[in-house]
Enzyme design. Structure first.
Site, short mmCIF file in Angstrom:
data_model
loop_
_atom_site.label_atom_id
_atom_site.label_comp_id
_atom_site.label_asym_id
_atom_site.label_seq_id
_atom_site.Cartn_x
_atom_site.Cartn_y
_atom_site.Cartn_z
N ARG A 19 0.83 -1.22 0.00
CA ARG A 19 0.00 0.00 0.00
C ARG A 19 0.86 1.27 0.00
O ARG A 19 0.56 2.25 0.65
CB ARG A 19 -0.97 -0.01 1.20
CG ARG A 19 -2.12 -0.98 1.02
CD ARG A 19 -3.11 -0.89 2.14
NE ARG A 19 -2.52 -1.32 3.40
CZ ARG A 19 -3.00 -1.03 4.61
NH1 ARG A 19 -4.09 -0.30 4.71
NH2 ARG A 19 -2.41 -1.47 5.70
N GLY A 437 -24.18 2.67 15.46
CA GLY A 437 -23.44 1.53 16.01
C GLY A 437 -22.05 1.83 16.50
O GLY A 437 -21.72 1.60 17.64
N SER A 438 -21.19 2.34 15.61
CA SER A 438 -19.81 2.53 16.04
C SER A 438 -19.61 3.92 16.64
O SER A 438 -20.25 4.88 16.21
CB SER A 438 -18.85 2.33 14.87
OG SER A 438 -19.18 3.18 13.81
N HIS A 646 -29.93 -1.12 8.79
CA HIS A 646 -29.37 0.17 8.41
C HIS A 646 -28.81 0.05 6.99
O HIS A 646 -28.18 -0.94 6.64
CB HIS A 646 -28.25 0.55 9.38
CG HIS A 646 -27.38 1.65 8.86
ND1 HIS A 646 -27.80 2.96 8.80
CD2 HIS A 646 -26.13 1.65 8.34
CE1 HIS A 646 -26.85 3.71 8.26
NE2 HIS A 646 -25.82 2.93 7.97
N HIS A 699 -19.83 12.17 7.34
CA HIS A 699 -18.59 12.18 6.57
C HIS A 699 -17.87 13.52 6.66
O HIS A 699 -16.82 13.71 6.06
CB HIS A 699 -18.87 11.80 5.11
CG HIS A 699 -19.02 10.31 4.97
ND1 HIS A 699 -17.97 9.50 4.66
CD2 HIS A 699 -20.08 9.52 5.18
CE1 HIS A 699 -18.38 8.24 4.67
NE2 HIS A 699 -19.66 8.24 4.98
N1 GLN Z 1 -23.01 -0.47 12.47
C1 GLN Z 1 -22.03 0.00 11.54
C2 GLN Z 1 -21.28 1.19 12.13
O1 GLN Z 1 -21.87 1.96 12.80
C3 GLN Z 1 -22.64 0.40 10.21
C4 GLN Z 1 -21.62 0.85 9.20
C5 GLN Z 1 -22.13 1.06 7.79
O2 GLN Z 1 -23.27 1.24 7.55
N2 GLN Z 1 -21.27 1.08 6.81
O3 GLN Z 1 -20.11 1.38 11.92
ZN ZN Z 2 -23.99 3.28 7.11
#
Ligand code: GLN
Ligand code: ZN
Length: 763
Positions: A19, A437-438, A646, A699
């Site tokens: 990379r 979630g994260s 999701h 983002h």
């Molecule tokens: N549960 C995941 C997170 O929160 C969902 C990530 C995603 O949708 N790409 O990171």
């Molecule tokens: Zn997402």
């Protein structure tokens, strides 16, 4: 001398075996590397990659497959199609300007200074390209000699170059215009294309590959006539020979018309267009080059050398050696660089695989007139070994999956009744707030992981570190005032790899990186055998999180379709069956979470939309299988248990019906950038679930104000009503910092509170 057919690749991985390009780009963006340094590393990588192709014995090396960000962006620059917001047309194309188009800024640190080009998926791969923007009355002018410079570089280093260029029809069809069909610009494009080809001829190329992957999904009249206009313009006076390539699909009924474009050669994707081979065998003119893309540029399985050699032999007999070429089905940029670094993979599994460098060797072996008996035998042994290897076939799982009947895809009560029950059971307020979630994967978490991987800390010390991050996340969520909490996913590097590590039949690689976009790479797991869940995967951490709070904690899982989409999948079983095996494993996890006291379980499916096949005729079957897998995964729980899903960064309109068929209780969708446009699909597509449209674009590091969030929520209420609305960010927060996360979440909770007050004043 062992005569060989002409061989070539449609592209090689450009990011580097270690990379290197990723690192160099990020160093450049952070000001740790100057333009000369970036150029030096880039040139070094190109030379090394050409050398690897030559060492493998390939006739040509692929040129112009290198890019500092993306090939579509490069072509737009080359044709002078740079939107005005990136500076006047005549200004020079500096690296700063180039990266502003790709990322909205040229260096990291400050805020983006301009909106970048949109990023979207390249056909059905997991690579993302930048969408060129064409204005009304767009003109084109050959303005960047990048491809010619790289061609000259290859010639100077003693290689035989075959530049690869994205074709005019694909370029336009994938571009965005403010009005009208971009294909109508085709005749304006031709002169610039001609100049581009001339520059390649001047640089010493004899052949150019013009790639038209758009033919994999579109063969309508508008597309075919645009293609004809283009070829009438470029072919007659072409200064070099033209190889028309059609990766990713089967041109089928359009083949005769495509052949009459008059290209000097045609390259077909044998992995997808094998049904066209008899026609080509019988009809493709003998005086033109037929190039068979027989080495799979998408998959990582070692090929059956003898079978491919015998396929090639039938063509060889009919056409002789000169007008028959062999290549890869598409660019090898979609597979990892080399197996060499995979020293900790199970040796049997490793012997079944082939990454880019190994594929170059396979191609060369197939092309030789005399078989290499040792190589054939090794390939054969690997294949036989694979078939009988323990775990490839797990009878218990096969039986369990075969017995999944209609009842294992059905919840107890209908959706509306479940939602009523769940409201009583969960006692949530109107406009419940939650996250996806994260939580931030801080430098501290990453360091903890790195030290664990390096063996500097023991398992228990690592676990303790993760646990304290989780406790802190629960505390902060309570303090901020969220209604439904999450454990934070600190233990996960990646939402698919994490489950790949724990499921039987799936392997993860050490260095199997594939470029996703720009400097971003992913490491897809390898699904090699029947998938089984040897033990619960997330129950301990979820239950621990739930024990810390009286508010509901969501169990957090990745869905079967997303695991399938973001992995390399075995080629010896139908994908739908692999999806069901994954679903069967997730189903057991969902049930165990319920038994451990989790009242809400989220099964993420951000990969659902992107699995949609390119061929419209294959979509129904895919969606049926996806829906079936999701329902198997999620329908094994009581009606009171609330199932969420999701999805993000996709157009939902063409899958709305399938989303409705998932029969999920709550769905969160990315929606903030489109200002709630995604809810159109919910309202019109018959989706009855409760819905959480994202109100914070995660983002960007920007903190949305309470007023902005309230504005989005008002639009959401207007679209789907107040009763079924949830309040949440667009996606997970792992790339964000805690400071902006907490401020944003406070504003999100305040906006929901605001709305509740307004609703109760005004019922
Ligand atoms: N549960 C995941 C997170 O929160 C969902 C990530 C995603 O949708 N790409 O990171
Ligand atoms: Zn997402």
């Amino acid at each position: 001398m062992n005569a060989s057919l002409t061989t070539h690749l449609s592209g090689y991985p450009r990011i580097g075996a270690k990379r290197e390009l990723k690192r160099a780009l990020e160093d450049f963006w952070h000001g740790r590397l100057d333009a000369a340094g970036l150029d030096r590393i880039s040139k070094d990588l190109r030379l090394r990659h050409w050398q690897e192709q030559a060492d493998a014995g390939l006739t040509f090396v692929a040129v112009n497959d290198f890019s500092h960000y993306d090939g579509m962006l490069d072509l737009a620059c080359c044709l002078g199609a740079i939107p005005a917001r990136f500076g006047p047309a005549a200004s020079p194309l500096t690296l700063e300007r180039y990266f502003r188009m790709a990322r909205g800024r040229s260096r990291d640190g400050g805020a983006p200074d301009v909106a970048p080009l949109e990023l979207t998926k390249w056909f059905d791969t997991n690579y993302h390209y930048l969408v060129p923007e064409l204005g009304a009355g767009q003109t084109f002018q050959f303005s960047w000699d990048k491809a010619a410079r790289e061609t000259r570089e290859a010639v100077a280093a003693g290689f035989r170059p075959k530049p690869v260029v994205i074709g005019p029809a694909t370029f336009l069809a994938l571009s965005k215009t403010d009005s009208g069909d971009p294909l109508s610009l085709i005749s304006h494009l031709v002169p610039a294309y001609r100049d581009l080809l001339q520059s390649l001829a001047d640089a010493g190329a004899e052949w150019v590959e013009i790639s038209e992957p758009i033919l994999a999904c579109r063969r309508d009249e508008a597309l075919l006539s645009a293609l004809e206009i283009a070829w009438q313009g470029i072919r007659p006076a072409s200064p070099l020979k033209l190889l028309l390539a059609i990766p990713f699909g089967r041109p089928g009924e359009a083949l005769a018309r495509i052949c009459s474009l008059g290209a000097d050669g045609l390259h077909v994707d044998v992995t997808r267009a094998s049904a066209d081979l008899p026609w080509l065998h019988a009809n493709y003119p003998q005086d033109r080059v037929l190039s068979l893309g027989i080495v799979d540029g998408r998959g990582i399985w070692r090929c059956d050398l003898e079978a491919l050699r015998s396929l090639v032999a039938t063509f060889r007999k009919a056409r002789g050696d000169r007008q028959l070429w062999l290549g890869s089905s598409c660019s090898l940029q979609h597979v990892p660089h080399t197996l060499e670094a995979e020293t900790s993979l199970d040796p049997a599994l490793r012997s079944w695989l082939s990454f880019a460098r190994e594929k170059a060797g396979e191609l060369s072996a197939i092309a030789r007139e005399q078989p290499d008996h040792d190589a054939n035998a090794a390939a054969r042994a690997a294949l036989t070994g694979r078939r009988s290897h323990r775990g490839v076939k797990n009878l218990e799982i096969r039986k369990a999956v075969a017995s999944l009947d209609e009842s294992s895809q059905r919840r107890g009560k209908p959706l509306a009744d479940r939602l009523t029950l769940q409201r009583e059971h969960l006692g949530l307020p109107l406009f419940p707030t939650t996250t996806i979630g994260s939580f931030p994967q801080t430098a501290e978490i990453r360091r903890l992981r790195a030290r664990h991987r390096a063996g500097e800390i023991t398992g228990p010390v690592y676990e303790a570190g993760l646990n304290s991050a989780m406790r802190e996340a629960i505390r902060l969520q309570e303090e901020v005032g969220l209604d439904v909490l999450v454990h934070g996913e600190f233990e996960r590097t990646d939402m698919v790899e994490h489950f790949g590590q724990m499921l039987d039949g799936i392997a993860v690689t050490a260095n199997g990186w594939v470029q996703s976009y720009g400097s971003r790479c992913v490491k897809p797991p390898v699904i090699w055998g029947d998938v089984a869940r040897p033990a619960p995967m997330t129950v301990e951490v979820s239950a621990a999180a739930q024990s810390l709070t009286s508010r509901p904690v969501k169990g957090m899982l990745t869905g079967p379709i997303t695991i399938l989409q973001w992995s390399f999948v075995r080629d010896d079983l139908p994908r739908a069956l692999v999806a069901l095996q994954l679903a069967h494993a997730i189903r057991a996890e969902v049930r165990d979470l319920e038994a451990a006291g989790l009242r809400i379980i989220q099964v993420d499916e951000p990969g659902l939309r992107e699995g949609l096949p390119l061929e419209p005729g294959q979509r129904r079957e895919y969606l049926d299988s996806a829906v079936q897998a999701f329902r198997v995964a999620t329908s094994g729980v009581r009606d009171e248990t609330q199932v969420h899903t999701h999805m993000c960064y996709a157009e939902f309109d063409d899958v709305a019906e399938a989303i409705a068929a998932l029969d999920v209780d709550v769905i969160s969708l990315e929606a903030s950038r489109s200002r709630m446009e995604a809810l159109g699909a919910v309202a019109s597509g018959g989706i009855g679930a409760e819905v959480g449209p994202g109100v914070w674009d995660i983002h960007s590091p920007r903190v949305p104000t309470t007023g902005e969030i309230r504005g989005l929520l008002d639009r959401a209420v207007a679209a789907v009503g107040a009763e079924r609305l949830w309040v949440n960010p667009d996606c997970g927060l792992k790339t964000r910092g805690w400071v902006e996360t907490l401020s944003s979440l406070r504003n999100l909770v305040a906006a929901a509170q605001d709305l509740r007050t307004a609703a109760s004043a005004n019922p």
